[in-house]
Design a protein around this motif. Sequence first.
Motif, mmCIF file in Angstrom:
data_model
loop_
_atom_site.group_PDB
_atom_site.id
_atom_site.type_symbol
_atom_site.label_atom_id
_atom_site.label_comp_id
_atom_site.label_asym_id
_atom_site.label_seq_id
_atom_site.Cartn_x
_atom_site.Cartn_y
_atom_site.Cartn_z
ATOM 1 N N ARG A 27 0.743 -1.249 -0.046
ATOM 2 C CA ARG A 27 0.005 0.025 0.072
ATOM 3 C C ARG A 27 0.932 1.366 0.000
ATOM 4 N N VAL A 28 2.028 1.072 0.987
ATOM 5 C CA VAL A 28 2.835 2.211 0.830
ATOM 6 C C VAL A 28 3.917 2.403 -0.225
ATOM 7 N N GLY A 29 3.846 1.379 -0.980
ATOM 8 C CA GLY A 29 4.999 1.347 -2.374
ATOM 9 C C GLY A 29 6.337 0.733 -1.988
ATOM 10 N N VAL A 30 6.375 -0.009 -0.989
ATOM 11 C CA VAL A 30 7.836 -0.483 -0.787
ATOM 12 C C VAL A 30 8.091 -2.045 -0.464
ATOM 13 N N ALA A 31 6.870 -2.780 -0.769
ATOM 14 C CA ALA A 31 6.770 -4.299 -0.857
ATOM 15 C C ALA A 31 8.100 -4.716 -1.316
ATOM 16 N N GLY A 40 -3.900 9.315 0.961
ATOM 17 C CA GLY A 40 -4.599 8.111 0.387
ATOM 18 C C GLY A 40 -5.289 7.690 1.946
ATOM 19 N N LEU A 41 -4.568 7.677 2.869
ATOM 20 C CA LEU A 41 -4.948 7.250 4.341
ATOM 21 C C LEU A 41 -6.201 8.268 4.797
ATOM 22 N N ALA A 42 -6.030 9.583 4.261
ATOM 23 C CA ALA A 42 -7.031 10.440 4.535
ATOM 24 C C ALA A 42 -8.436 10.234 3.950
ATOM 25 N N LYS A 43 -8.191 9.710 2.508
ATOM 26 C CA LYS A 43 -9.188 9.504 1.705
ATOM 27 C C LYS A 43 -10.036 8.138 2.019
ATOM 28 N N ASP A 44 -9.148 7.306 2.669
ATOM 29 C CA ASP A 44 -10.047 5.958 3.287
ATOM 30 C C ASP A 44 -10.450 6.046 4.449
ATOM 31 N N GLY A 45 -10.606 7.143 5.226
ATOM 32 C CA GLY A 45 -11.291 7.569 6.467
ATOM 33 C C GLY A 45 -10.516 7.525 7.684
ATOM 34 N N MET A 46 -9.166 7.558 7.613
ATOM 35 C CA MET A 46 -8.226 7.482 9.007
ATOM 36 C C MET A 46 -8.514 8.830 9.349
ATOM 37 N N THR A 47 -8.589 8.694 10.806
ATOM 38 C CA THR A 47 -8.691 9.965 11.503
ATOM 39 C C THR A 47 -7.074 10.489 11.900
#
Length: 246
Positions: A127-131, A185-192
């Motif tokens: 998800r954060v692009g470093v897999a 991306g996190l904000a869009k997914d609804g993370m507080t």
Amino acid sequence: MAEPLVVLSGVNKHFGDLHVLRDINLSVDRGEVVIVIGPSGSGKSTMCRTINRLETFESGSITIDGKPLPQEGKELAQLRADVGMVFQSFNLFAHKTILDNVTLGPIKVRKKAKAAAEKEAMALLERVGVAHQAQKYPAQLSGGQQQRVAIARSLAMEPKVMLFDEPTSALDPEMINEVLDVMIGLAKDGMTMIVVTHEMGFARKAANRVVFMADGQIVEQATPEEFFTNAQSNRAKDFLAKILTH
Ligand SMILES: Nc1ncnc2c1ncn2[C@@H]1O[C@H](COP(=O)(O)OP(=O)(O)OP(=O)(O)O)[C@@H](O)[C@H]1O
Ligand SMILES: [Mg+2]
């Protein structure tokens, strides 16, 4: 309406003679993204650290999901897991691989089985692009990559709220956006999220509210648009005049 996820009411803190947090009142709703900005020394980091109980405070109260901050022990460890924190410096364990950095908390604190923890960690690293860096050590990654690992590590604990204290200020300019994109991306997914940052692009794209601090106080709060175009207080106007000329 659901109660706010994070509530600070009448919080005061001193460092010796310095009154570093003065009657702080702040409520953050579930899924809300709040940006904290203000001059150096205004108490932004101290406020974040107080929410995570890395600092004590003398009066007032702080609740997370309706529960007051525990003083110590097992409940405090649980709280730390509920409140993810990402700092300016990434604080990864240098002698552990990227994958192990991310699985450590879930295995030790959340008591997850290793295989399950690794599967989830790989999904987060994806998800954060470093897999593809999972088997490397922190020093083998760029600053931006390390910071994205630090975000994945926090997310692995399934926090209720994420605190970010100037997460991009130690990064070279070309790495700032890759970290901000993950946060957007996190904000869009609804993370507080509570984010100390002066990145106005991020504020405009992802924030619901800007909180302006000066001298240990919350001086004003507004939507990003309102704040950046029509700040009310002289302190905020002075501050904006300084950062906008950079
Ligand atoms: N552990 C400490 N002991 C004593 N004073 C401290 C301590 N930590 C912070 N301070 C002081 O408290 C005040 C607020 O510091 P804080 O780090 O919260 O500010 P800040 O708004 O995050 O600033 P910056 O933008 O520079 O990061 C400053 O005057 C700082 O020197
Ligand atoms: Mg700070």
